[in-house]
Every structure is written in structure tokens, then in C-alpha cells.
Design a protein around this motif. Structure first.
Motif, PDB file in Angstrom:
ATOM      1  N   ASP B   3       9.096  -7.307  10.393  1.00  0.00           N
ATOM      2  CA  ASP B   3       8.966  -6.461   9.212  1.00  0.00           C
ATOM      3  C   ASP B   3       7.906  -5.410   9.525  1.00  0.00           C
ATOM      4  O   ASP B   3       6.947  -5.688  10.237  1.00  0.00           O
ATOM      5  N   GLN B   4       8.065  -4.221   8.977  1.00  0.00           N
ATOM      6  CA  GLN B   4       7.086  -3.163   9.227  1.00  0.00           C
ATOM      7  C   GLN B   4       6.501  -2.657   7.917  1.00  0.00           C
ATOM      8  O   GLN B   4       7.217  -2.505   6.938  1.00  0.00           O
ATOM      9  N   VAL B   5       5.206  -2.382   7.945  1.00  0.00           N
ATOM     10  CA  VAL B   5       4.570  -1.732   6.801  1.00  0.00           C
ATOM     11  C   VAL B   5       4.735  -0.245   7.029  1.00  0.00           C
ATOM     12  O   VAL B   5       4.281   0.268   8.046  1.00  0.00           O
ATOM     13  N   ILE B   6       5.399   0.454   6.128  1.00  0.00           N
ATOM     14  CA  ILE B   6       5.551   1.889   6.357  1.00  0.00           C
ATOM     15  C   ILE B   6       4.649   2.741   5.462  1.00  0.00           C
ATOM     16  O   ILE B   6       4.436   3.910   5.721  1.00  0.00           O
ATOM     17  N   MET B   7       4.133   2.117   4.409  1.00  0.00           N
ATOM     18  CA  MET B   7       3.178   2.822   3.563  1.00  0.00           C
ATOM     19  C   MET B   7       2.214   1.811   2.985  1.00  0.00           C
ATOM     20  O   MET B   7       2.601   0.674   2.726  1.00  0.00           O
ATOM     21  N   LYS B   8       0.997   2.236   2.753  1.00  0.00           N
ATOM     22  CA  LYS B   8       0.022   1.256   2.295  1.00  0.00           C
ATOM     23  C   LYS B   8      -1.164   1.980   1.686  1.00  0.00           C
ATOM     24  O   LYS B   8      -1.556   3.045   2.143  1.00  0.00           O
ATOM     25  N   ASP B   9      -1.743   1.387   0.624  1.00  0.00           N
ATOM     26  CA  ASP B   9      -3.060   1.837   0.185  1.00  0.00           C
ATOM     27  C   ASP B   9      -3.886   0.593  -0.107  1.00  0.00           C
ATOM     28  O   ASP B   9      -3.516  -0.491   0.333  1.00  0.00           O
ATOM     29  N   ILE B  12      -1.389  -1.747  -2.757  1.00  0.00           N
ATOM     30  CA  ILE B  12       0.014  -2.134  -2.529  1.00  0.00           C
ATOM     31  C   ILE B  12       0.505  -1.654  -1.168  1.00  0.00           C
ATOM     32  O   ILE B  12      -0.105  -0.786  -0.552  1.00  0.00           O
ATOM     33  N   ALA B  13       1.626  -2.233  -0.736  1.00  0.00           N
ATOM     34  CA  ALA B  13       2.217  -1.809   0.534  1.00  0.00           C
ATOM     35  C   ALA B  13       3.728  -1.731   0.397  1.00  0.00           C
ATOM     36  O   ALA B  13       4.313  -2.410  -0.454  1.00  0.00           O
ATOM     37  N   VAL B  14       4.350  -0.903   1.228  1.00  0.00           N
ATOM     38  CA  VAL B  14       5.801  -0.786   1.264  1.00  0.00           C
ATOM     39  C   VAL B  14       6.267  -1.337   2.597  1.00  0.00           C
ATOM     40  O   VAL B  14       5.819  -0.909   3.662  1.00  0.00           O
ATOM     41  N   ILE B  15       7.176  -2.316   2.520  1.00  0.00           N
ATOM     42  CA  ILE B  15       7.669  -2.971   3.727  1.00  0.00           C
ATOM     43  C   ILE B  15       9.081  -2.526   4.022  1.00  0.00           C
ATOM     44  O   ILE B  15       9.902  -2.400   3.101  1.00  0.00           O
ATOM     45  N   LEU B  16       9.358  -2.332   5.302  1.00  0.00           N
ATOM     46  CA  LEU B  16      10.717  -2.132   5.776  1.00  0.00           C
ATOM     47  C   LEU B  16      11.095  -3.464   6.422  1.00  0.00           C
ATOM     48  O   LEU B  16      10.630  -3.766   7.521  1.00  0.00           O
ATOM     49  N   PRO B  17      11.892  -4.304   5.729  1.00  0.00           N
ATOM     50  CA  PRO B  17      12.130  -5.648   6.263  1.00  0.00           C
ATOM     51  C   PRO B  17      13.128  -5.624   7.415  1.00  0.00           C
ATOM     52  O   PRO B  17      14.068  -4.819   7.419  1.00  0.00           O
ATOM     53  N   ILE B  27      10.870  -3.099   0.357  1.00  0.00           N
ATOM     54  CA  ILE B  27      10.203  -4.110  -0.480  1.00  0.00           C
ATOM     55  C   ILE B  27       8.778  -3.653  -0.761  1.00  0.00           C
ATOM     56  O   ILE B  27       8.052  -3.287   0.168  1.00  0.00           O
TER      57      ILE B  27
END
Lengths: 190, 161
Positions: B3-9, B12-17, B27
Motif C-alpha cells: 500500500d502507498q501513502v500518496i497524500m498526508k498531513d 489524515i492520510a490518503v492510501i493507494l491500496p 482509502i
């Protein structure tokens, strides 16, 4: 009110068409109390009614009182208020109906399963063994597809700030700690 | 693939599963660990929904999908596959074969009314609990006033011949 002819429709501006849609919208009429409904939640901005064609008992349709078609049309602050309303309705389903869980489902667009032209969330009580579904199978995604999506969303190899920042939120972090981010987050997925 | 984190602060984070429903499945997770929707603080949840909304629009623009879904699987019976609370964003296309629908059956009036009553009873119980908690708080905040009143009363009673 008489319906416009096809000719008249062709000559209407987008604003006029939107107004027409609103006047014909069943859910706007429900919000206005012109059409009867089974209300179970209400606050300043949103109304929750029971779906009369439910997935199961207690299926709630949570909608903005204002006429909106899809979520991207909702201003950020209203989206925030909507999040809290969804949570409250979910809590009520668990408290009032002893639901073991809930599904919160939003469909933007016909191909996503949107059935009505008025934006809404389905908040559905869930119990073990019910037949509601909403749990599609998972599959391994190809490297090529993953790389394409990542590149299109981030415009490059590095992770950028989260989208909510663009409204003027807190500062995002740069992704130089990429590996540390991945480690921390992959723990969340077990 | 992982899984990759593509955005984060910082929240929260946005995952590309690597395993998902479809290409483009995203996700959103809070960085703090919450199991279910009801655990998530309002501010964090608001932020997650706002991010979800923007990401839906981004998928629409960049992938050319013709619709999007937002799905929270809250609890095991809802299909929750992550141990922790998350929001799924799913791009949709015509005839994509993804099963995200349910069978409907027309509800009868009696059942609907019964459900409304259950909601109303629950709301009533909540209000009563809130009222009791409020009263208790008031009592705890003003013990002196009550004491004074009590003394006055007991003195008045003593005066009765």
C-alpha cells in the motif's frame, strides 16, 4: 405548473434547467413537507427519512435541505456538517435498533448507482448475515495501474499535501519521510 | 506491491491500496487509530469527508470516470476489512461490473412507523440522560447555596412550636 415543451427545454439556460429540476424534485418536496415522509433525523441543514424501499429495516436517506445533485457541489463547510450528521444517524441506528454496524454509502452519478437527482447518503443498519452486501471483492491491482493513478493524482512521484488543505487548512508535510509514512500507515491495515 | 501513502498531513492520510475493489480505489485514514465511525472526533471526521469529496472530484477529472462512490464499512457486518476506521473512494464507469447495490423490498407502513417510534424512544432516552447529567453538574457546582437554604429551612422548622 405545466411542463415545458421539448423546444422550450432546448432553449433554457443551465440555471433555468436546474430550477426546473428543483421544482420537480421529490426530495425537495419531502424537505418542504409537501410530500409525507417518515422523519428520523433533522438539523439545520439536513433531513433524514426512512427509505420506503429499504435494503433493510431502518435504512435512512440523509439529505441536504438545499437542492444539490452530487457531493462535489457541496461547499466545504457543509460537507463537514454532513460528516457529523452521518455519524449521528449511524449512532442512532446502533442505539435505537441495536444494529451491529452501519454502512454509509454515497453515489455520485448514475453509473455509481445514484437513483435520485437530489444528493443523499444512505445510512444502513447492518447485522451479521444480512444480505445487504456493499462489500465487493478485493483484487490485486497491477503495478501499472497503481503507478498511473498515483501519477495522475499527485502529478509526480512525491506525495503532496492532502486535498483539504487547498481550502486553506493546516500545512501538509513533504514526503521525504516516505518510508516512515508507509510503515506507520501499513500498520493501520494489519 | 505494498500500500502507498500518496497524500498526508498531520491528521489524515490518503492510501493507494495494493489490493482494492478497482483501479483508482482510494482509502482515507486518520493517523490516530479509531476502530469505528462513532469513535472518530468530529473535527477529524469533517476533514476526512472534505478530503474524500475533493478526491472524488480529482478522480473524476484525472481518470475520466463517470461517477464516484464513497463507502464507509462501519463494523464487521458492514464488511469492514481494515481493523481501523477508513473511508473508501471508488471511481465508477458504465457497466463496470462492480457490485455496489442492494435488493430493495417495499416496506409496509406498520414496520416504518415502528422504526420511527424506536428512533423517538431512543432520542427521548438520550435527552433524559443529558438532562440528568446537566442537573447533576449544577448540583455539584453550587453546594453552598443549597446548604444555606437547608439551614434556613431547618431553622424555620425549629421555630415551630
Amino acid at each position: 405548473m405545466s411542463q415545458p415543451t421539448e423546444e422550450e427545454l432546448k432553449n433554457m439556460s443551465p440555471e433555468q434547467i436546474a430550477e426546473l429540476q428543483k421544482q420537480n424534485c421529490l426530495f425537495c418536496k419531502i424537505v418542504a413537507g409537501e410530500v409525507p415522509s417518515k422523519k428520523v433525523y433533522e438539523d439545520e441543514h439536513f433531513l433524514g427519512v426512512l427509505d420506503i424501499y429499504p435494503a433493510n429495516e431502518g435504512h435512512v436517506l440523509l439529505m441536504p435541505k438545499k437542492h444539490l445533485q452530487v457531493m462535489p457541489q457541496m461547499p466545504g463547510e457543509l460537507v463537514g456538517a454532513f460528516a457529523v450528521a452521518c455519524k449521528k444517524v449511524s449512532e442512532k441506528l446502533i442505539g435505537a435498533l441495536q444494529a451491529q454496524g452501519t454502512s454509509v454509502f454515497i453515489a455520485n452519478g448514475l453509473h455509481a448507482g445514484q437513483k435520485a437527482p437530489h444528493f443523499m447518503a444512505h445510512v444502513i443498519p447492518r447485522n451479521d448475515g444480512d444480505s445487504v452486501g456493499l462489500a465487493p471483492g478485493m483484487k490485486e491491482l497491477s503495478e501499472k495501474d497503481l503507478a498511473e493513478v498515483k501519477s495522475k493524482l499527485t502529478g509526480g512521484a512525491n506525495a503532496k499535501e492532502t486535498p483539504s488543505k487547498k481550502e486553506g487548512g493546516k500545512n501538509g508535510e513533504k514526503s521525504n519521510e516516505g518510508k516512515a509514512d508507509l510503515d506507520a500507515v501499513s500498520k493501520l491495515f494489519g | 506491491m505494498d500500500d502507498q501513502v500518496i497524500m498526508k498531513d498531520e491528521e489524515i492520510a490518503v492510501i493507494l491500496p495494493a489490493r482494492g475493489f478497482v483501479k483508482g480505489h482510494l482509502i482515507i485514514v486518520p493517523l490516530k487509530e479509531y476502530v469505528i465511525l462513532e469513535d472518530v472526533p468530529d473535527n477529524t471526521l469533517m476533514k476526512m469527508f472534505q478530503a474524500a469529496n475533493k478526491l472524488s472530484a480529482a478522480l473524476f477529472e484525472t481518470l475520466g470516470c463517470t461517477g464516484t462512490n464513497m463507502l464507509v464499512q462501519n463494523g464487521a457486518p458492514a464488511g469492514q476489512f481494515n481493523k481501523l476506521f477508513s473511508i473508501n473512494i471508488i471511481p465508477r464507469y458504465e457497466n463496470d461490473g462492480l457490485k455496489l447495490e442492494w435488493e430493495t423490498k417495499q416496506a409496509d407502513e406498520e414496520t416504518l412507523n415502528k422504526t420511527v417510534s424506536l428512533f423517538q424512544e431512543h432520542d427521548k432516552t438520550l435527552r433524559e440522560k443529558e438532562y440528568v447529567a446537566e442537573q447533576k453538574k449544577k448540583t455539584e457546582e453550587k453546594p453552598d447555596e443549597e446548604e444555606v437554604e437547608e439551614n434556613y429551612l431547618s431553622k424555620s422548622i425549629e421555630r415551630i412550636p
